[in-house]
Write an enzyme that holds these catalytic residues in place. Sequence first.
Site, mmCIF file in Angstrom:
data_model
loop_
_atom_site.group_PDB
_atom_site.id
_atom_site.type_symbol
_atom_site.label_atom_id
_atom_site.label_comp_id
_atom_site.label_asym_id
_atom_site.label_seq_id
_atom_site.Cartn_x
_atom_site.Cartn_y
_atom_site.Cartn_z
ATOM 1 C CE LYS A 172 60.412 8.336 41.116
ATOM 2 N NZ LYS A 172 60.015 10.194 41.126
ATOM 3 C CG ASP A 201 57.978 3.678 38.983
ATOM 4 O OD1 ASP A 201 59.149 3.964 39.578
ATOM 5 O OD2 ASP A 201 57.545 3.541 39.031
ATOM 6 C CG HIS A 202 63.614 3.283 41.971
ATOM 7 N ND1 HIS A 202 63.892 4.457 41.734
ATOM 8 C CD2 HIS A 202 63.531 3.083 42.997
ATOM 9 C CE1 HIS A 202 62.938 4.581 43.081
ATOM 10 N NE2 HIS A 202 63.335 4.033 43.441
ATOM 11 C CE LYS A 206 61.652 0.011 46.203
ATOM 12 N NZ LYS A 206 63.280 -0.269 46.480
ATOM 13 C CD GLU A 240 59.762 8.285 50.685
ATOM 14 O OE1 GLU A 240 61.124 8.479 50.545
ATOM 15 O OE2 GLU A 240 58.556 9.045 50.490
ATOM 16 C CG ASP A 259 58.664 12.323 44.884
ATOM 17 O OD1 ASP A 259 59.326 12.481 44.106
ATOM 18 O OD2 ASP A 259 59.198 11.847 46.070
ATOM 19 C CG HIS A 264 56.847 4.839 42.796
ATOM 20 N ND1 HIS A 264 58.385 4.933 41.654
ATOM 21 C CD2 HIS A 264 57.901 5.795 43.867
ATOM 22 C CE1 HIS A 264 58.921 5.501 41.480
ATOM 23 N NE2 HIS A 264 59.649 6.129 42.828
ATOM 24 C CE LYS A 364 59.804 13.065 50.991
ATOM 25 N NZ LYS A 364 61.128 11.548 50.568
#
Length: 514
Positions: A172, A201-202, A206, A240, A259, A264, A364
């Site tokens: 991405k 998509d990391h 999970k 975050e 983002d 995600h 964030k």
Amino acid sequence: MSGTITLENPLQEGSRRIEWVAEPCVVVIFGASGDLTKRKLLPALYNLADQHLLSPGFSVVGFARTEKSHEVFRDEMRESVDRFSETGPANKDVWDSFAQGLFYISADPRSAEGYAKLSDLLAQIDRERGTAGNRVFYLSTPPSLYGPIIAQLGAAGLAKPATGWTRIIIEKPFGKDLDTAVALNKEVAAVFDEEQVYRIDHYLGKETVQNIMVHRFSNGIFEPLWNRQYIDHIQITAAEAVSVEDRGGYYEEAGALRDMIQNHLLQVFTLVAMEPPVSMDSESIRDEKNKVMMAVRPIKIEEIDRVAVRGQYGAGSVGGKPVIAYRSAKGVNPESNTETYAALKLYIDNWRWADVPFYLRSGKSMPRRVSEVAIQFKRAPHMLFKGAANQLEPNVMVLRIQPDEGISLKFGAKQPGQAVRIRQVNMDFEYGTSFARKSPEAYERLLLDCMLGDATLFARRDMVERGWALITPILEYWKNTKPINPFPNYEAGTWGPREADEMMERDGRRWRRP
């Protein structure tokens, strides 16, 4: 399934693998001198080798402009594994065997010359290490290079070789809006078949994200309640604690909606809302996820200010440490209207979820790092507990994605004593204390899945485009209008702008404070 050989443990028919060993193959990493390769990709591949999940002939070819030899590349990757692998410094015997399969090509990714060198090296590796023409091309480069690399792979005859299998992993961001995503998909489709393409998509690697389906579909006490009759609403949060730090230049082009939410959180959203697939194969699962996306109610322009909230952090503190305002960060326009916080309210117009709102948020410089899915059930009638009615709270099930991965269920219990006093208590499950085995790092799982030909945890073309179709009107509206309240509109170290709370309050609800 192509790309697999033997099972370490037998499984019942129809279930997904527990452990597979990948066939011998070569992973070609474009952008091999970048941080992603050093911090994530090589440590993940080494860890797979350390777990005996890669065949002896497994090889890696780094491809980047920087001049270096095979030996220098191996030494640099050893340093990366020692520094960034979650298992600690590399085992000497494992590394020595692993490093024999590390190679490097210095070339311009836009030039045909480099691909001729790559073709020759891959043929040599096939002969000497028995990789049988099996390839994974990993694009760990700026998105501007995706198209040129894909075109050069096609022109060099590397996309569809005569023997073995070939797959391509694309990082991405996959586009920056609907038009660019469609254009990129066309470039990819001109060279690769869709079943060869793995849009990574990391987040989906999970453990708790993967466990959502198991939690839903393997437990008879939960699945009957997973619908509009019993669930009031669902909140999906990715907060975050970090600021943009030195990534201001990148973030100015991205923002929280692009983002985090477009990829995600929409992926997690579909796993929470999907219908049971007919089987556990990748296409059946991705079919159900895409059905959810197709059923999401489109957001009309005149509704955006009521169902979408943006924010930008100002100066404050997180964890007792001062944080400068986003507009003061390096690479950021002092008058920037880029959002560092975004929240959406979505509805799914289908039988299971009619009129159940899904609230998605990401930001964030929040008080703490936390990602979770919170399912809030409808309140019980108060008739039996009129004197304690104000003590009754709705039951909430929380799927904690990070940190402290696990699941908790909040319910009411009577406090000891003569009077009826109700207290909320939690029933908790934690991965770290329940299983002796450590969860694999996300890139370990996803890289191995690609080598095995299992696309379950990767985004398909139709879902990517549908996600952009939902988000792009909001992006365009925000680009062409000023925020309702001038930025910055929330202090670093808080849970976001007041407008996000007001969106929930209009619905008679409130955000969780994890």
